[in-house]
Design a protein around this motif. Structure first.
Motif, mmCIF file in Angstrom:
data_model
loop_
_atom_site.group_PDB
_atom_site.id
_atom_site.type_symbol
_atom_site.label_atom_id
_atom_site.label_comp_id
_atom_site.label_asym_id
_atom_site.label_seq_id
_atom_site.Cartn_x
_atom_site.Cartn_y
_atom_site.Cartn_z
ATOM 1 N N SER A 1 0.803 -1.223 0.000
ATOM 2 C CA SER A 1 0.000 0.000 0.000
ATOM 3 C C SER A 1 0.834 1.270 0.000
ATOM 4 C CB SER A 1 -0.891 0.014 1.247
ATOM 5 O OG SER A 1 -0.072 0.022 2.416
ATOM 6 N N GLN A 2 2.156 1.148 0.112
ATOM 7 C CA GLN A 2 3.016 2.306 0.300
ATOM 8 C C GLN A 2 3.793 2.653 -0.965
ATOM 9 O OE1 GLN A 2 3.477 5.222 1.523
ATOM 10 N NE2 GLN A 2 3.521 4.445 3.644
ATOM 11 N N TYR A 3 4.172 3.926 -1.090
ATOM 12 C CA TYR A 3 4.991 4.391 -2.210
ATOM 13 C C TYR A 3 6.454 4.137 -1.855
ATOM 14 C CZ TYR A 3 6.141 7.163 -6.304
ATOM 15 O OH TYR A 3 6.581 7.567 -7.552
ATOM 16 N N LEU A 4 7.058 3.114 -2.471
ATOM 17 C CA LEU A 4 8.391 2.673 -2.080
ATOM 18 C C LEU A 4 9.428 2.781 -3.188
ATOM 19 C CD1 LEU A 4 7.402 -0.544 -0.077
ATOM 20 C CD2 LEU A 4 7.970 1.713 0.842
ATOM 21 N N GLU A 5 9.030 3.160 -4.392
ATOM 22 C CA GLU A 5 9.968 3.173 -5.519
ATOM 23 C C GLU A 5 11.194 4.040 -5.253
ATOM 24 O OE1 GLU A 5 7.922 2.282 -9.780
ATOM 25 O OE2 GLU A 5 7.525 4.269 -8.924
ATOM 26 N N ARG A 6 10.996 5.144 -4.568
ATOM 27 C CA ARG A 6 12.108 6.061 -4.310
ATOM 28 C C ARG A 6 12.344 6.224 -2.803
ATOM 29 N NH1 ARG A 6 9.632 8.294 -8.870
ATOM 30 N NH2 ARG A 6 8.364 9.761 -7.672
ATOM 31 N N LEU A 7 12.236 5.121 -2.073
ATOM 32 C CA LEU A 7 12.488 5.162 -0.635
ATOM 33 C C LEU A 7 13.941 5.558 -0.382
ATOM 34 C CD1 LEU A 7 11.356 4.556 2.226
ATOM 35 C CD2 LEU A 7 12.261 2.227 1.951
ATOM 36 N N HIS B 1 -0.419 4.992 0.863
ATOM 37 C CA HIS B 1 -0.251 6.152 -0.030
ATOM 38 C C HIS B 1 -1.460 6.172 -0.952
ATOM 39 C CE1 HIS B 1 1.355 8.876 -3.042
ATOM 40 N NE2 HIS B 1 2.350 9.161 -2.220
ATOM 41 N N LEU B 2 -2.259 7.226 -0.849
ATOM 42 C CA LEU B 2 -3.548 7.253 -1.539
ATOM 43 C C LEU B 2 -3.451 7.641 -3.007
ATOM 44 C CD1 LEU B 2 -5.652 8.858 1.318
ATOM 45 C CD2 LEU B 2 -5.766 6.484 0.520
#
Length: 356
Positions: free
Chosen positions: A62-68, A234-235
């Motif tokens: 559910s989270q935006y992780l591409e650019r963690l 991340h919605l």
């Protein structure tokens, strides 16, 4: 760390770590005064390597992780196709590997799922539970409940332990930092910091109104119901399993249940059991008790999940113990889009046609 004098083992789901070291109230109080070490070595640890790891985890969670950013912490969920909570991940990336820790007894199921979703991507998944352990440095915290920060980079103590090679990875939690270390390093940390057991840690978690997956949830829990949307969802990211349910609740609906904080009757000499019913005064069951603890300032407290329709001012009975509820998740959670039809915007029937 059962070799420490006074250690008493915790019960499910925290077998294998200490519930307390002889004085839970003192251990809680110590968390308001400075950093305290909590043994959480029963948590699962998973490591993901490979150049596709972040984009792959981005697509599954559910989270935006591409650019963690390396060294930062994120929370993420893996949901069922119906949007029900299956796994809660606390993770960080060090530039070459993504480290995550999860609730006790859940790492194998998580790894099995991740392996089933690898396909032709360049990722490798390792279950390091037991080979490495989680040790938490918690505090200093507000005496009546509160948090430090849910995400972000580790503080100076964590950065130092990481640089010295004591910790393989460091994540932030609402009460301090989590260190992923070799089992032998746990003893070294216990010789450096005062220790507290899981009873103390759970009491400060409940006082902070933070739900724990597996204790304050069940098999049909939705992220909106327990306050996990803001920290772990991340919605505005791309599609992932369960996203349709999250989006529908966020935009046009409400979750059927909501998390409540319970101020329990202090004259009763027991805490409500996990999973026991939450009822109204007339005996109607409206939910269940998740976790409960004795807090050194607030007294007996707990968290529960109740139907959205329950009056926010209603007094509840938690396993027969009187409980005043405090709203954690609003009955109006979700439904950010309000549709209002103006009379002049409603299409009119063709002339001469009778409407039945």
């Amino acid at each position: 760390m059962f070799e420490i004098n006074g250690a008493v083992e915790a019960e499910w789901p925290d077998e294998g770590v200490a519930a307390h070291y002889g004085d839970p109230a003192r251990e809680q109080r110590a968390m308001t005064e400075g950093q305290v070490l909590v043994d959480r070595s029963n948590r699962g640890i998973v490591k993901v390597t490979g150049p596709d790891r972040l984009s792959w985890l981005h697509s599954l969670t559910s989270q935006y992780l591409e650019r963690l950013a390396p060294g930062s912490t994120a929370e993420a969920l893996i949901l069922s196709p119906q949007g029900h909570l299956e796994h809660h991940l606390t993770l960080t990336d060090d530039g070459t590997a993504t480290w995550m820790h999860v609730e006790p007894h859940t790492a194998k199921a998580l790894v099995d799922y991740l392996d089933s979703m690898r396909f032709m991507l360049r990722v490798e998944v390792e279950d390091l539970t037991g080979a490495l352990v989680v040790q938490t440095l918690a505090g200093p915290l507000p005496a009546e409940g509160g948090v430090i920060s849910r995400t972000g980079a580790a503080d100076s103590a964590g950065a130092t332990l990481l640089a010295d090679g004591v910790a393989a990875a460091v994540t932030r939690n609402p009460f301090g930092i989590d260190l992923i270390v070799a089992p032998e390093a746990a003893g070294q940390l216990a010789a450096t910091f005062p220790v507290a057991g899981l009873w103390a840690f759970e009491a400060v978690r409940i006082a902070a109104r933070i739900a724990r997956p597996g204790l304050d949830t069940d098999h049909k829990t939705l992220p909106h119901e327990v306050g996990l949307i803001e920290p772990a969802v991340h919605l505005n990211k791309g599609c992932y399993r369960g996203q349709e349910t999250v989006a529908r609740i966020q935009n046009v609906g409400h979750p059927p249940r909501r998390l409540v904080f319970l101020h329990l009757d202090g004259s009763v000499d027991r805490l409500p059991a996990h999973g026991s019913p939450l009822t109204l005064a007339d005996g109607t069951q409206v939910g269940f008790v998740g976790s409960a603890a004795r807090h050194f300032e607030l007294g007996p407290i707990g968290l529960g999940l109740v139907k959205r329709s329950v009056d926010v001012n209603a007094t509840l009975l938690a396993d027969g113990v009187a409980a005043a509820q405090e709203v954690v998740v609003s009955p109006e959670a979700g439904a950010n889009v309000q549709v209002t039809l103006r009379r002049d915007s409603v299409p009119q029937p063709p002339a001469g046609r009778k409407m039945l």
